[in-house]
Design an enzyme around this catalytic site. Structure first.
Site, PDB file in Angstrom:
ATOM      1  CE  LYS A 190      -0.834  29.648  17.774  1.00  0.00           C
ATOM      2  NZ  LYS A 190       0.266  29.187  18.644  1.00  0.00           N
ATOM      3  CB  VAL A 220      -6.407  28.457  18.759  1.00  0.00           C
ATOM      4  CG1 VAL A 220      -6.118  29.284  20.006  1.00  0.00           C
ATOM      5  CG2 VAL A 220      -6.797  29.360  17.600  1.00  0.00           C
ATOM      6  CD  GLU A 268       9.725  27.115  12.090  1.00  0.00           C
ATOM      7  OE1 GLU A 268      10.651  26.750  11.321  1.00  0.00           O
ATOM      8  OE2 GLU A 268       8.786  26.379  12.442  1.00  0.00           O
ATOM      9  N   GLY A 274       3.424  20.567  18.726  1.00  0.00           N
ATOM     10  CA  GLY A 274       3.991  19.223  18.661  1.00  0.00           C
ATOM     11  C   GLY A 274       3.077  18.273  17.934  1.00  0.00           C
ATOM     12  NE  ARG A 317      10.858  13.933   1.303  1.00  0.00           N
ATOM     13  CZ  ARG A 317      10.836  12.953   2.207  1.00  0.00           C
ATOM     14  NH1 ARG A 317      10.773  11.686   1.817  1.00  0.00           N
ATOM     15  NH2 ARG A 317      10.873  13.236   3.494  1.00  0.00           N
ATOM     16  CG  ASP A 325       2.091  31.512  16.406  1.00  0.00           C
ATOM     17  OD1 ASP A 325       1.739  30.791  15.445  1.00  0.00           O
ATOM     18  OD2 ASP A 325       1.929  31.171  17.598  1.00  0.00           O
TER      19      ASP A 325
END
Length: 449
Positions: free
Chosen positions: A203, A130, A188, A309, A47, A199
């Protein structure tokens, strides 16, 4: 100054927006370090956004943006393993260098992607895949290039580390801390990838390939989550001088020296682990990540920082961009662009990757924490220790707690390292004793020595 380097950022979520903000904030510093103007020419977004510079093309066709003549480097921060793979392969096919933060994609399809990039004389950089802002990929590919890496252990999922820290420091149960992690945005809505170790396994597959010069083999990583960890075990571990961390391990095993090579190979494992309270890794808390690398001749080195982050990940993405800017600035003796200084994608020359076997779970070697609940009868402890001894398992410590009102006694045993198959046999025999009231709880233990 040489011509500008043009970027396409595909995906404008937290990381993509973070990259734009970093470039805007540190543009002068980037110019001084690279000698080039770095310009965002296209962004891939579903969008249109009003907060994007009007000089930047907002393109909903990601494939077109990845192949645009107005782009030198494609930054993929879409996520997932389907569209992202198609976009990256299309960018490579069209001669674009790629920067990605997509650990799942590389862990599962990296061998194919890297080979395709080599064939098309471009690079795929993935520092952000990672441990967020910790430059662990660069450290292992370049800083430790002269070392033989023996093993590494890492806190490589911030969500799991946050949960384990809160359980230990505040005595909060797993479910309660997980709920807060979701409210804070650390986990999540479906936290499976984080709390079940998937996850971290993605890594770890990348780190292990770089450490040992092996192809990516995510499907061979042993993976165990933290959902079964109780406050009881956290407290008992503390009492014994240990802390429980959710760690990824990649370990090179040379065999036992007896000629029996059944334990020779590489261990790839993610699981909760007791480690000594005074270990540096045990004191990395909250959402921080850390990787401890043991190499020869350097010894142990620890790398710690923010593992996720916008700022941390954007920092790693732009570090890769800066490397590629320097590559694009390379010229040969005829003043024509070359591929420049190129560290192989997995640190070793592709044809030198080895076929060292990945050990199965039952071949792994670790110490163990065992919690056994038994009736408060004479001889129970003797029966348990006899079974362990018969299986060739050496006991390091025993903690026997007072009997519950139901007459059950918790017995906690720490063992020295043993092959997992031997421990499996011993636990099966212990659980068959008439005096044992429940399944044996086992958590692996590592002294990080």
């Amino acid at each position: 100054m040489s011509k500008s380097i043009k970027l396409a950022i595909l995906g404008l979520g937290t990381v993509g927006t973070g990259v734009i903000n970093l470039i805007n904030d540190n543009l002068d510093e980037l110019k001084r370090r690279s000698g080039r103007d770095i310009v965002i020419t296209e962004v891939g977004t579903r969008r249109q956004r009003d907060d994007i510079d009007p000089n930047i093309i907002q393109n909903s066709d990601l494939m077109a943006a990845a192949a645009s003549d107005n782009v030198d480097i494609v930054i993929e921060v879409i996520g997932g393993t389907t569209l992202a793979k198609d976009v990256i392969m299309h960018a490579i096919k069209n001669g674009k260098h790629v920067v990605t933060a997509n650990k799942a994609l590389l862990a599962e399809h990296g061998n194919e992607i890297f080979a395709f990039a080599e064939a098309h004389n471009v690079h795929v950089a993935y520092e952000a895949a990672v441990a967020g802002g910790i430059p662990i990929i660069k450290v292992m590919r370049e800083g430790l290039a002269a070392n033989k890496i023996e093993w590494l252990a890492g806190i490589i999922n911030g969500t799991g580390n946050f949960i384990m820290t809160e359980m230990r420091d505040k005595g909060r149960p797993f479910a309660d801390v997980l709920k807060e992690a979701q409210e804070l945005g650390y986990a999540e809505a479906d936290p499976t990838f984080d709390v079940e170790g998937i996850d971290a396994a993605h890594k770890l597959a990348l780190l292990a390939s770089i450490a040992f010069g092996i192809p990516l083999q995510f499907d061979k990583v042993y993976c165990e989550g933290i959902t079964a960890i109780t406050l009881q075990d956290v407290n008992y571990a503390e009492e014994l001088g240990y802390r429980i961390k959710h760690l990824g391990f990649a370990v090179r095993r040379e065999g036992d020296g007896s000629g029996d090579n059944s334990t020779a190979g590489i261990e790839l494992r993610v699981h909760p682990t007791l480690i000594p309270q005074n270990a540096l890794l045990a004191n990395v808390n909250g959402v921080k990540n850390a990787v401890l690398v043991n190499s020869h001749p350097l010894g142990q080195t620890l790398y710690c920082g923010d593992g996720a982050g916008a700022g941390a990940t954007a920092s790693a993405v732009m570090a890769d961009v800066m490397d590629l800017v320097r590559v694009l600035g390379s010229k040969d003796s005829n003043n024509e662009s070359t591929n420049g200084h190129h560290v192989p994608h997995l640190a070793f020359i592709p044809e030198q990757l080895s076929d060292t076997p990945i050990l199965r779970a039952e071949q792994m070697i670790t110490g163990y924490y065992l919690r056994v609940h038994a009736h408060d009868n004479p001889g129970v402890l003797a029966d348990i220790t006899r079974i362990l001894s018969d299986a060739g398992i050496n006991i390091d410590a025993i903690l026997q707690k007072p009997a519950h009102k139901l007459g059950q006694v918790p017995v906690i045993i720490l063992t020295l390292p043993v092959v997992e198959s031997q421990m499996n046999i011993a636990i099966e025999k212990i659980e068959k004793l008439d005096t044992i009231t429940d399944k044996v709880v086992r958590i692996r233990l590592d002294e990080l020595a």
